[in-house]
Structures are given as structure tokens and as C-alpha cells.
Design a protein around this motif. Sequence first.
Motif, PDB file in Angstrom:
ATOM      1  N   THR A 124       0.820  -0.913   0.262  1.00  0.00           N
ATOM      2  CA  THR A 124      -0.167  -0.130   0.010  1.00  0.00           C
ATOM      3  C   THR A 124       0.851   1.175   0.176  1.00  0.00           C
ATOM      4  O   THR A 124       1.089   1.950   1.050  1.00  0.00           O
ATOM      5  N   ILE A 125       1.520   1.602  -0.956  1.00  0.00           N
ATOM      6  CA  ILE A 125       2.443   2.492  -1.330  1.00  0.00           C
ATOM      7  C   ILE A 125       1.873   3.967  -1.458  1.00  0.00           C
ATOM      8  O   ILE A 125       0.825   4.049  -2.363  1.00  0.00           O
ATOM      9  N   GLU A 126       2.006   4.840  -0.654  1.00  0.00           N
ATOM     10  CA  GLU A 126       1.164   6.207  -0.830  1.00  0.00           C
ATOM     11  C   GLU A 126       2.062   7.341  -1.570  1.00  0.00           C
ATOM     12  O   GLU A 126       1.721   8.282  -2.095  1.00  0.00           O
ATOM     13  N   LYS A 127       3.306   6.872  -1.616  1.00  0.00           N
ATOM     14  CA  LYS A 127       4.188   8.040  -2.014  1.00  0.00           C
ATOM     15  C   LYS A 127       5.319   7.336  -3.127  1.00  0.00           C
ATOM     16  O   LYS A 127       6.012   6.524  -2.333  1.00  0.00           O
ATOM     17  N   PHE A 128       5.376   7.814  -4.060  1.00  0.00           N
ATOM     18  CA  PHE A 128       6.481   7.549  -5.078  1.00  0.00           C
ATOM     19  C   PHE A 128       7.101   8.763  -5.465  1.00  0.00           C
ATOM     20  O   PHE A 128       6.437   9.787  -5.916  1.00  0.00           O
ATOM     21  N   ASP A 129       8.586   8.766  -5.091  1.00  0.00           N
ATOM     22  CA  ASP A 129       9.400   9.982  -5.365  1.00  0.00           C
ATOM     23  C   ASP A 129      10.493   9.680  -6.122  1.00  0.00           C
ATOM     24  O   ASP A 129      11.367   9.029  -5.556  1.00  0.00           O
ATOM     25  N   VAL A 130      10.759  10.363  -7.436  1.00  0.00           N
ATOM     26  CA  VAL A 130      12.032   9.868  -8.019  1.00  0.00           C
ATOM     27  C   VAL A 130      12.545  11.275  -8.601  1.00  0.00           C
ATOM     28  O   VAL A 130      12.017  12.353  -8.777  1.00  0.00           O
ATOM     29  N   GLU A 131      13.921  11.363  -8.761  1.00  0.00           N
ATOM     30  CA  GLU A 131      14.633  12.464  -9.343  1.00  0.00           C
ATOM     31  C   GLU A 131      15.935  12.030  -9.806  1.00  0.00           C
ATOM     32  O   GLU A 131      16.622  11.109  -9.434  1.00  0.00           O
ATOM     33  N   SER A 132      16.554  12.741 -10.582  1.00  0.00           N
ATOM     34  CA  SER A 132      17.977  12.482 -11.138  1.00  0.00           C
ATOM     35  C   SER A 132      18.244  11.000 -11.746  1.00  0.00           C
ATOM     36  O   SER A 132      18.931  10.158 -11.339  1.00  0.00           O
ATOM     37  N   ALA A 133      17.190  10.956 -12.567  1.00  0.00           N
ATOM     38  CA  ALA A 133      17.223   9.596 -13.249  1.00  0.00           C
ATOM     39  C   ALA A 133      16.734   8.340 -12.529  1.00  0.00           C
ATOM     40  O   ALA A 133      17.156   7.206 -13.147  1.00  0.00           O
ATOM     41  N   GLY A 134      16.374   8.614 -11.484  1.00  0.00           N
ATOM     42  CA  GLY A 134      16.065   7.295 -10.871  1.00  0.00           C
ATOM     43  C   GLY A 134      14.819   6.881 -11.378  1.00  0.00           C
ATOM     44  O   GLY A 134      13.772   7.583 -12.042  1.00  0.00           O
ATOM     45  N   LYS A 135      14.337   5.582 -11.155  1.00  0.00           N
ATOM     46  CA  LYS A 135      13.219   4.773 -11.577  1.00  0.00           C
ATOM     47  C   LYS A 135      12.512   3.936 -10.457  1.00  0.00           C
ATOM     48  O   LYS A 135      13.316   3.194  -9.826  1.00  0.00           O
ATOM     49  N   ILE A 136      10.996   3.927 -10.870  1.00  0.00           N
ATOM     50  CA  ILE A 136      10.421   2.996  -9.712  1.00  0.00           C
ATOM     51  C   ILE A 136       9.410   2.271 -10.832  1.00  0.00           C
ATOM     52  O   ILE A 136       8.729   2.784 -11.301  1.00  0.00           O
ATOM     53  N   PHE A 137       9.227   0.976 -10.505  1.00  0.00           N
ATOM     54  CA  PHE A 137       8.386   0.127 -11.267  1.00  0.00           C
ATOM     55  C   PHE A 137       7.729  -0.667  -9.940  1.00  0.00           C
ATOM     56  O   PHE A 137       8.064  -1.496  -9.003  1.00  0.00           O
ATOM     57  N   GLY A 138       6.084  -0.257  -9.826  1.00  0.00           N
ATOM     58  CA  GLY A 138       5.667  -0.947  -8.848  1.00  0.00           C
ATOM     59  C   GLY A 138       4.077  -0.364  -8.813  1.00  0.00           C
ATOM     60  O   GLY A 138       3.861   0.508  -9.396  1.00  0.00           O
ATOM     61  N   ASP A 139       3.341  -1.335  -8.157  1.00  0.00           N
ATOM     62  CA  ASP A 139       1.739  -0.955  -8.192  1.00  0.00           C
ATOM     63  C   ASP A 139       1.322  -0.637  -6.551  1.00  0.00           C
ATOM     64  O   ASP A 139       2.206  -0.689  -5.720  1.00  0.00           O
ATOM     65  N   SER A 140       0.226  -0.058  -6.781  1.00  0.00           N
ATOM     66  CA  SER A 140      -0.192   0.560  -5.426  1.00  0.00           C
ATOM     67  C   SER A 140      -1.838   0.325  -5.453  1.00  0.00           C
ATOM     68  O   SER A 140      -2.362   0.645  -6.231  1.00  0.00           O
TER      69      SER A 140
END
Length: 204
Positions: A124-140
Motif C-alpha cells: 500500500t504505497i502512498e508516495k512515489f518520489d524519483v529524481e536525477s534519473a531514478g526509476k520506480i516500477f511498482g503497483d499500489s
Amino acid sequence: MKTLTLLSLVTFIVFPLTCFSAQKQTANISQTETKTIYLEHFDSIDSEMVFDIEVVKSNEEKAVIKSNYIDFVEISVKNKVLKIDYKRGQSMENVDTKIVVYAKNLTSVTAKTASVVRIKDNFTIEKFDVESAGKIFGDSNAKKILITTQSAGAVKGTMNTESLILNTRSGSTVDIQGKIAKAIISSEQASKITATKLIFMKQL
């Protein structure tokens, strides 16, 4: 005959130098090692540098690190935030670090500086935060979800939520699908949002 002698001399000089350079480069590559760290309870992940991270759901909270610079990897938990970083001021080449994080629950994920975080299970992810070419792959499936991307960061996943706030800027990208009741979306500075399979639900 003089030309042939000169070419032979040049070949003799260049070959040893080439071999020496290859040996020196190989010496700079550290051996890959594996280490397991058992962790205090956390519900957030903050990856600061170049890591390849996989997150799986488990009753046991730990991190399994595989790296050719394992002594430089720093992992700590403070205020329920799992922070993953390298020791600063170190000289590293050809870095290859993969980390599997075992978590009970997760509400926030941050990926910076070319970190890649792959969420393998449903949290149950409430916050996704990326910067400087960071990547997140995921569902919520959280009731409220905040996605913030900047500086070529990227988020991709399925979001089923009552409320989505999405802020993208500075050449970042978001590719999402799922079911959403309401959304506030802001995009600027050449950012891209792909939501072709997004369904907006009627509010009761």
C-alpha cells in the motif's frame, strides 16, 4: 629493410604497454561479494545512489546485498526509513550492486541518482518520489497516492486509488494504468505522462 625494422620496433613497444593497461584495469574491478543485513522495522525506502533494488513482501525485514564494492554500501534505518547509500568520498569504477529488500509493509519509495527500484509484491504505497534519473516500477492500492518525478526520473505501474496527485517536471516520465476516482495532474518542462489504460471511476 629499414621500414620493416622500424615497424617491428613499434610493435614491440606497443604490445607490452597494451598488456600492462589491461592488467591495470582488471585490478581496479573488485570481486563480487554477498552480505545479509537484518533490519529494524521500516515502512519507507530511500535509495540515494546507483543501485538495482528489488523489494519483496516478507515477515522478515532484511537486505541481501550483492556488490563488487560491498564495503562501501551503507544501509541504515532511521525513523522507519530504510536509507541505502554509498560511503561518500570513495573512488569506484564499474560499480555493480544489486540489493533484495525484504519488507513487511511499505508506504513510501524514493529513488535518486539513477537508482532502480522494482516492487515485486503488492504494497500500500502512498508516495512515489524519483529524481536525477531514478526509476520506480511498482503497483499500489492505497486510498491516496502522490507521485512526484523530476530531472529525468520515471515511475511505471498500476495505481488503483480514490485520489491521485501527480507532479512531473524536468524531462521526467510517468506511465500508469489502473482505476482512479479523482486526480490532480501537473506536468511541465518537457515531461511525459502515459495513461492510456487509466479508468476514472464514478464517485459515490
